[in-house]
Design an enzyme around this catalytic site. Sequence first.
Site, PDB file in Angstrom:
ATOM      1  N   GLY A 109       1.147  -1.002  -0.387  1.00 42.53           N
ATOM      2  CA  GLY A 109       0.225   0.116  -0.063  1.00 42.53           C
ATOM      3  C   GLY A 109       0.552   1.461   0.089  1.00 42.53           C
ATOM      4  N   ARG A 122      -0.956   9.162   3.466  1.00 49.10           N
ATOM      5  CA  ARG A 122      -0.924   9.792   4.798  1.00 49.10           C
ATOM      6  C   ARG A 122       0.618  10.051   5.794  1.00 49.10           C
ATOM      7  NH1 ARG A 122      -5.891   7.352   7.976  1.00 49.10           N
ATOM      8  NH2 ARG A 122      -4.903   5.314   6.272  1.00 49.10           N
ATOM      9  N   LYS A 172       6.241   3.755   3.830  1.00 51.75           N
ATOM     10  CA  LYS A 172       5.502   3.597   5.086  1.00 51.75           C
ATOM     11  C   LYS A 172       6.178   2.518   6.323  1.00 51.75           C
ATOM     12  CE  LYS A 172       1.620   2.898   6.211  1.00 51.75           C
ATOM     13  NZ  LYS A 172      -0.170   2.780   6.100  1.00 51.75           N
ATOM     14  N   GLY A 186      -6.562  -4.141  -3.969  1.00 52.89           N
ATOM     15  CA  GLY A 186      -6.371  -4.274  -2.479  1.00 52.89           C
ATOM     16  C   GLY A 186      -5.892  -5.822  -1.984  1.00 52.89           C
ATOM     17  N   THR A 187      -6.920  -5.616  -0.886  1.00 51.28           N
ATOM     18  CA  THR A 187      -6.104  -6.380   0.120  1.00 51.28           C
ATOM     19  C   THR A 187      -5.813  -7.518  -0.286  1.00 51.28           C
ATOM     20  OG1 THR A 187      -7.802  -6.571   1.724  1.00 51.28           O
ATOM     21  CG2 THR A 187      -5.998  -5.219   2.182  1.00 51.28           C
ATOM     22  N   GLY A 215     -12.326  -2.728   9.444  1.00 52.50           N
ATOM     23  CA  GLY A 215     -13.713  -2.973   8.828  1.00 52.50           C
ATOM     24  C   GLY A 215     -14.448  -3.765  10.203  1.00 52.50           C
ATOM     25  N   TYR A 221      36.056   6.877  14.479  1.00 56.02           N
ATOM     26  CA  TYR A 221      35.349   7.926  12.824  1.00 56.02           C
ATOM     27  C   TYR A 221      36.328   8.199  12.183  1.00 56.02           C
ATOM     28  CZ  TYR A 221      32.287   8.824   8.627  1.00 56.02           C
ATOM     29  OH  TYR A 221      32.059   9.054   7.657  1.00 56.02           O
TER      30      TYR A 221
HETATM   31  C1  UD1 Z   1      -7.627  -3.258   6.559  1.00 52.90           C
HETATM   32  C2  UD1 Z   1      -9.315  -4.244   6.413  1.00 52.90           C
HETATM   33  C3  UD1 Z   1     -10.046  -3.818   7.290  1.00 52.90           C
HETATM   34  C4  UD1 Z   1      -9.118  -3.918   8.338  1.00 52.90           C
HETATM   35  C5  UD1 Z   1      -8.019  -3.245   8.435  1.00 52.90           C
HETATM   36  C6  UD1 Z   1      -7.044  -3.642   9.879  1.00 52.90           C
HETATM   37  C7  UD1 Z   1      -9.622  -5.081   3.756  1.00 52.90           C
HETATM   38  C8  UD1 Z   1     -10.559  -4.664   2.586  1.00 52.90           C
HETATM   39  N1  UD1 Z   1      -9.965  -3.817   5.028  1.00 52.90           N
HETATM   40  O1  UD1 Z   1      -8.505  -2.149   5.975  1.00 52.90           O
HETATM   41  O2  UD1 Z   1     -11.428  -4.441   7.356  1.00 52.90           O
HETATM   42  O3  UD1 Z   1     -10.115  -3.792  10.063  1.00 52.90           O
HETATM   43  O4  UD1 Z   1      -7.506  -3.199   7.545  1.00 52.90           O
HETATM   44  O5  UD1 Z   1      -6.247  -2.301   9.698  1.00 52.90           O
HETATM   45  O6  UD1 Z   1      -8.402  -5.633   4.127  1.00 52.90           O
HETATM   46  N2  UD1 Z   1      -1.854  -3.806   0.796  1.00 52.90           N
HETATM   47  C9  UD1 Z   1      -1.677  -4.006  -0.270  1.00 52.90           C
HETATM   48  N3  UD1 Z   1      -2.174  -4.422  -0.892  1.00 52.90           N
HETATM   49  C10 UD1 Z   1      -3.614  -3.122  -1.515  1.00 52.90           C
HETATM   50  C11 UD1 Z   1      -4.227  -2.700  -1.177  1.00 52.90           C
HETATM   51  C12 UD1 Z   1      -3.457  -2.712   0.692  1.00 52.90           C
HETATM   52  O7  UD1 Z   1      -0.388  -4.531   0.136  1.00 52.90           O
HETATM   53  O8  UD1 Z   1      -3.840  -3.526  -2.898  1.00 52.90           O
HETATM   54  C13 UD1 Z   1      -1.657  -3.635   2.419  1.00 52.90           C
HETATM   55  C14 UD1 Z   1      -1.708  -2.147   2.671  1.00 52.90           C
HETATM   56  O9  UD1 Z   1      -0.150  -2.120   2.886  1.00 52.90           O
HETATM   57  C15 UD1 Z   1      -1.510  -2.182   4.219  1.00 52.90           C
HETATM   58  C16 UD1 Z   1      -3.033  -3.594   4.248  1.00 52.90           C
HETATM   59  O10 UD1 Z   1      -2.435  -3.681   3.140  1.00 52.90           O
HETATM   60  O11 UD1 Z   1       0.074  -3.046   4.932  1.00 52.90           O
HETATM   61  C17 UD1 Z   1      -3.890  -3.629   4.474  1.00 52.90           C
HETATM   62  O12 UD1 Z   1      -4.489  -2.529   3.604  1.00 52.90           O
HETATM   63  P1  UD1 Z   1      -5.383  -0.673   4.037  1.00 52.90           P
HETATM   64  O13 UD1 Z   1      -5.518  -0.522   2.901  1.00 52.90           O
HETATM   65  O14 UD1 Z   1      -3.989  -0.374   4.979  1.00 52.90           O
HETATM   66  O15 UD1 Z   1      -6.828  -1.530   4.695  1.00 52.90           O
HETATM   67  P2  UD1 Z   1      -7.717  -1.028   5.240  1.00 52.90           P
HETATM   68  O16 UD1 Z   1      -8.796   0.228   4.402  1.00 52.90           O
HETATM   69  O17 UD1 Z   1      -6.839  -0.420   6.870  1.00 52.90           O
END
Ligand code: UD1
Length: 424
Positions: free
Chosen positions: A11, A15, A22, A79-80, A141, A355
Amino acid sequence: MSIKSVILAAGKGTRMKSQTPKVLHEIYGKTLLGYVLDSVKNLTKENFVIVGHHAEEVEKFVKDNYANAKTVLQSPQLGTGHAVSMVCPSLENYEGLVLILCGDTPLIQEETLRKFVEHHKSLNSDITVMSTIFDDPTNYGRIIRESDGSLKCIVEEKDATAEEKAVKEVNAGIYCLDWGKIKSAFSELTSNNAQGEYYLTDIIEWGKNRSLNVNAYILKDNREIYGINSRINLAQATKYLNERVLTKLMTEGVTIVDPYSTWISDDTEIGQDTIIYPATYIEGKNKIGKNCKIGPCAHLRGGVEVADNVKVGNFVEVKKSKISSNTNVGHLSYIGDSELGEHVNIGAGTITANYNPITKSKNKTVIKDNAKIGSNTVLVAPVTVEEGANVGALSVITKNVQAWALALTRTPVRIIENWVKKQS
Ligand code: UD1
Ligand code: MG
């Protein structure tokens, strides 16, 4: 049963407002991703880190530091659920458990993950999600349950109705999957939601629809899944981690005079009856013995090994050094890349000049047992002060000093009698 982990770290981290990815931001000199990889290191055989934004930097970090982890590129980031699907080719024939974690939740502990996996196994679960309760569940979530209390689904904030938003049980973002049964889900997820993303959370409903055994594990201490999205979160996570470390140390018999101004990394071991005085900052990996006095205002920067009955006093900085028992470094000194023997005394304001800015190399200072270093000495490394030797105050030591010798580089004192009177 074998366990592998998938750590989501692709991700954007918008922010954080940073050029650094990050997950490579640090707490006590250790990256956020490092904390997560360390939390699984004794549980898993193989780990996959999903990378995307700043992929090259994160890949390099993983490659340089974690032999048991591989990176998998996710581009674009959809997405995740899409992120986890990236490991499907690597795990095509795998039948064990997969633990899914996020790279930006550094406070999760090995012990908790162990209990979580045990819970999964004891229920003969196919999908277990970690949940926790927040008074303010905004942005997480929500865990939606059936009237009999069993899991129904997870609804994201952006897709939730007002009623669902009122639910305080949230998805912690940590899952345990029986991979053999779940892997086919990843080609069947859809992006039919408010964010147009493939949600990992949809595997709950996917499993329920196939009569799989789907469960939640409720984590009591919600601070463990505290996620980092901003610098404000980073500071708060450091505070949470520090409180955990200080509580553990005090429970084990270490005196922390002022827990509100003392910062100690979780990679620091401290022996019984050692006293840590206020405003002390200890980062990185260190080992401090018993009956020591550290601080006030001491800074240990990592790689520091301190034996028993040692004093590291006020405004003393120590880095990558070994200090043997009964040695004092009382005040205003810098000890770097050094080895100090037993019963050594380091006078105030002593500097180990380790150093060399021309060669950019770090050099070692060795001070053997019973040596005494006078105040305001500079020891220009590489240099050795042998056993029992003395160094006079204000010396600049550029040569080795033999055992029991005195080394002095000070200009002799000149006294001009009645000089003051003659001025008027
Ligand atoms: C996600 C969960 C949410 C949960 C929260 C907990 C989903 C849809 N939602 O939301 O239910 O309460 O985490 O913290 O899963 N990432 C990727 N690739 C992507 C998108 C995200 O690797 O395409 C990684 C991000 O870097 C991060 C993690 O997945 O480490 C979670 O993604 P983030 O966008 O923070 O999800 P949340 O909206 O926080
Ligand atoms: Mg998040």
